[in-house]
Design a protein around this motif. Sequence first.
Motif, PDB file in Angstrom:
ATOM      1  N   VAL A 222      65.063  54.365  24.322  1.00 36.85           N
ATOM      2  CA  VAL A 222      64.352  55.257  23.409  1.00 36.85           C
ATOM      3  C   VAL A 222      65.329  55.903  22.422  1.00 36.85           C
ATOM      4  N   MET A 223      66.489  56.309  22.901  1.00 34.86           N
ATOM      5  CA  MET A 223      67.491  56.913  22.028  1.00 34.86           C
ATOM      6  C   MET A 223      67.917  55.961  20.918  1.00 34.86           C
ATOM      7  N   ILE A 224      68.132  54.711  21.271  1.00 38.33           N
ATOM      8  CA  ILE A 224      68.644  53.738  20.305  1.00 38.33           C
ATOM      9  C   ILE A 224      67.634  53.466  19.197  1.00 38.33           C
ATOM     10  N   PHE A 225      66.386  53.224  19.573  1.00 37.91           N
ATOM     11  CA  PHE A 225      65.423  52.753  18.584  1.00 37.91           C
ATOM     12  C   PHE A 225      64.591  53.863  17.936  1.00 37.91           C
ATOM     13  N   ILE A 226      64.383  54.959  18.624  1.00 36.74           N
ATOM     14  CA  ILE A 226      63.645  56.074  18.025  1.00 36.74           C
ATOM     15  C   ILE A 226      64.599  57.187  17.606  1.00 36.74           C
ATOM     16  N   GLY A 227      65.467  57.591  18.505  1.00 42.57           N
ATOM     17  CA  GLY A 227      66.366  58.700  18.214  1.00 42.57           C
ATOM     18  C   GLY A 227      67.270  58.441  17.027  1.00 42.57           C
TER      19      GLY A 227
ATOM     20  N   ILE B   7      62.428  64.443  14.239  1.00 37.39           N
ATOM     21  CA  ILE B   7      61.857  63.641  15.328  1.00 37.39           C
ATOM     22  C   ILE B   7      62.980  62.932  16.070  1.00 37.39           C
ATOM     23  N   GLY B   8      63.902  62.364  15.303  1.00 40.83           N
ATOM     24  CA  GLY B   8      65.041  61.698  15.928  1.00 40.83           C
ATOM     25  C   GLY B   8      65.888  62.660  16.735  1.00 40.83           C
ATOM     26  N   THR B   9      66.138  63.842  16.180  1.00 35.65           N
ATOM     27  CA  THR B   9      66.932  64.845  16.897  1.00 35.65           C
ATOM     28  C   THR B   9      66.303  65.205  18.238  1.00 35.65           C
ATOM     29  N   ILE B  10      65.010  65.428  18.235  1.00 36.16           N
ATOM     30  CA  ILE B  10      64.326  65.848  19.460  1.00 36.16           C
ATOM     31  C   ILE B  10      64.354  64.743  20.516  1.00 36.16           C
ATOM     32  N   PHE B  11      64.123  63.506  20.090  1.00 35.59           N
ATOM     33  CA  PHE B  11      64.185  62.405  21.053  1.00 35.59           C
ATOM     34  C   PHE B  11      65.593  62.245  21.610  1.00 35.59           C
ATOM     35  N   LEU B  12      66.600  62.331  20.765  1.00 37.31           N
ATOM     36  CA  LEU B  12      67.975  62.226  21.251  1.00 37.31           C
ATOM     37  C   LEU B  12      68.294  63.360  22.214  1.00 37.31           C
ATOM     38  N   TRP B  13      67.861  64.559  21.871  1.00 39.35           N
ATOM     39  CA  TRP B  13      68.133  65.737  22.711  1.00 39.35           C
ATOM     40  C   TRP B  13      67.517  65.556  24.096  1.00 39.35           C
ATOM     41  N   ILE B  14      66.284  65.099  24.125  1.00 38.92           N
ATOM     42  CA  ILE B  14      65.568  64.962  25.399  1.00 38.92           C
ATOM     43  C   ILE B  14      66.191  63.889  26.288  1.00 38.92           C
ATOM     44  N   TYR B  15      66.593  62.775  25.672  1.00 41.94           N
ATOM     45  CA  TYR B  15      67.041  61.630  26.471  1.00 41.94           C
ATOM     46  C   TYR B  15      68.552  61.526  26.624  1.00 41.94           C
ATOM     47  N   TRP B  16      69.312  62.445  26.029  1.00 41.29           N
ATOM     48  CA  TRP B  16      70.767  62.352  26.133  1.00 41.29           C
ATOM     49  C   TRP B  16      71.265  62.376  27.585  1.00 41.29           C
ATOM     50  N   PRO B  17      70.677  63.147  28.475  1.00 38.81           N
ATOM     51  CA  PRO B  17      71.118  63.070  29.876  1.00 38.81           C
ATOM     52  C   PRO B  17      70.999  61.666  30.467  1.00 38.81           C
ATOM     53  N   SER B  18      70.001  60.888  30.039  1.00 36.81           N
ATOM     54  CA  SER B  18      69.885  59.512  30.508  1.00 36.81           C
ATOM     55  C   SER B  18      71.054  58.668  30.019  1.00 36.81           C
ATOM     56  N   PHE B  19      71.470  58.889  28.783  1.00 33.53           N
ATOM     57  CA  PHE B  19      72.592  58.144  28.211  1.00 33.53           C
ATOM     58  C   PHE B  19      73.877  58.440  28.979  1.00 33.53           C
TER      59      PHE B  19
ATOM     60  N   MET C 294      69.320  72.954   7.931  1.00 36.74           N
ATOM     61  CA  MET C 294      68.698  71.873   8.679  1.00 36.74           C
ATOM     62  C   MET C 294      69.699  70.783   9.073  1.00 36.74           C
ATOM     63  N   VAL C 295      70.750  70.594   8.298  1.00 34.39           N
ATOM     64  CA  VAL C 295      71.787  69.620   8.661  1.00 34.39           C
ATOM     65  C   VAL C 295      72.398  69.987  10.001  1.00 34.39           C
ATOM     66  N   HIS C 296      72.675  71.267  10.202  1.00 32.49           N
ATOM     67  CA  HIS C 296      73.261  71.719  11.460  1.00 32.49           C
ATOM     68  C   HIS C 296      72.261  71.582  12.608  1.00 32.49           C
ATOM     69  N   VAL C 297      71.013  71.894  12.337  1.00 29.71           N
ATOM     70  CA  VAL C 297      69.993  71.822  13.378  1.00 29.71           C
ATOM     71  C   VAL C 297      69.736  70.377  13.800  1.00 29.71           C
ATOM     72  N   GLN C 298      69.744  69.465  12.841  1.00 33.66           N
ATOM     73  CA  GLN C 298      69.507  68.060  13.154  1.00 33.66           C
ATOM     74  C   GLN C 298      70.655  67.432  13.929  1.00 33.66           C
ATOM     75  N   ASN C 299      71.872  67.884  13.686  1.00 26.83           N
ATOM     76  CA  ASN C 299      73.041  67.182  14.219  1.00 26.83           C
ATOM     77  C   ASN C 299      73.881  67.989  15.205  1.00 26.83           C
ATOM     78  N   SER C 300      74.264  69.177  14.829  1.00 26.57           N
ATOM     79  CA  SER C 300      75.186  69.943  15.670  1.00 26.57           C
ATOM     80  C   SER C 300      74.572  70.327  17.007  1.00 26.57           C
ATOM     81  N   THR C 301      73.243  70.441  17.054  1.00 30.77           N
ATOM     82  CA  THR C 301      72.582  70.743  18.325  1.00 30.77           C
ATOM     83  C   THR C 301      72.785  69.636  19.354  1.00 30.77           C
ATOM     84  N   LEU C 302      73.149  68.433  18.885  1.00 29.10           N
ATOM     85  CA  LEU C 302      73.378  67.296  19.778  1.00 29.10           C
ATOM     86  C   LEU C 302      74.837  67.156  20.198  1.00 29.10           C
TER      87      LEU C 302
END
Length: 422
Positions: free
Chosen positions: A40-45, A204-216, A259-267
């Motif tokens: 999910v991270m690769i293709f959606i995040g 949308i990508g940020t949220i999916f990456l955030w949610i699934y990062w523990p799986s990665f 928004m640049v910081h929110v999209q990226n730095s949060t990850l």
Amino acid sequence: MPSASNTPSRESLADPDLSMDSPEFEISCMERTRFEGTHVMIFIGFGFLMTFLKKYCYSALGLNLLLASLVIQWAILCQNIFEMESGVIVITKHSLLEADIMSATVLITFGALLGFASSTQLLFLAVIETVIGCTNLWLVTHVLRAADVGGSIAIHAFGAYFGLGVSFAYRDKKSTTEAATESISTAMPSLNGPKYTSDVTAMIGTIFLWIYWPSFNSGLTESDAEYTRAVVNTYLSLAAATVTSFVISSLVSHAKFDMVHVQNSTLAGGVAVGSICNLHIGAGGALAVGIGAGILSVLGYHYLTPKIAKHCGVLDTCGVNNLHGMPGIYSGILSIIFAMLAREDTYGKELGTIFPAMVGDHPRSANVQGLYQFAALVITIVLAFVGGAIAGYLSKIPKAFKKLNDDEKYNDEVDWELPADV
């Protein structure tokens, strides 16, 4: 990121009658969760995260799908060159997971080059980077035997600095100051920026990456205890990085959020904790790592990226140096420290699975393991940047690859049939 020693046999994974009460079934289910989360991270995040450009959303999503699909197939071959038996490559969910993780490397590089590298150049770079990335991964995990379960060194840092190496090769022949000034003043770079709706889709990508990062980060752990620590530490680090990013963003952006910081730095907390997420760092340690990552990433976006573009002529569209590069180095440095602190009375039998070179007939001391962690970090950065620069120059060979003109950059019209109202 070595293969899991407790992975069920290939035969058991393929057995439709595998008992639900067996340990193999539990491991198979755990692997399925890790694989699907990373997928999910690769293709959606990654895909949606790069849709922030106002007229490059088709390319962000479409080329993300194309590059990832290509690299997954190519990585299965490249990674198994080092491990196949009797010339046979057997594909399992585990090998697909490893290929998925390698595709993240190429997509990180894609983020650095987003909008100013042509599709043919990107395909060529993906093929070359996968070969060099798999070789580097083998050096890190099998030769140096460094601990990097979440790939912060071999995946994140490598992908970021390979991309910056390519960008270095793509610099304008004019003086860097003149080129940077021109890039700001001409009409073309007006496309190198977001609009309201594109920033929303990027979230949308940020949220999916955030949610699934523990799986990665936990995907290639080798025991239940390691898996649990990796998930908990990643989750806490992400949470701390998120709060910190909002705070620092408001401080450097005149009491407003960028928004640049929110999209990226949060990850960034997910990257920073990657190399040490399976270690005994404690909840407080995970939070501290996330806080440091948030500060580092926001300041990088606000101050460092513009200076690199202006004074060095090196473009980094998504700011991968701030999300993947510097946090990857940060994680590598932390892995050096925690390797030097590793003791058998703390890890018990797990010491041999996390730091395999510290047990056996000729075990390394904790300090020596720390030096090998340092070597893995340095070799990765050098190999990535030099390899990226060479690949970048090769991808500029006239007539071999299409090069984008200034008025074609950051514009979907080059490769896509667009609706009439665009």
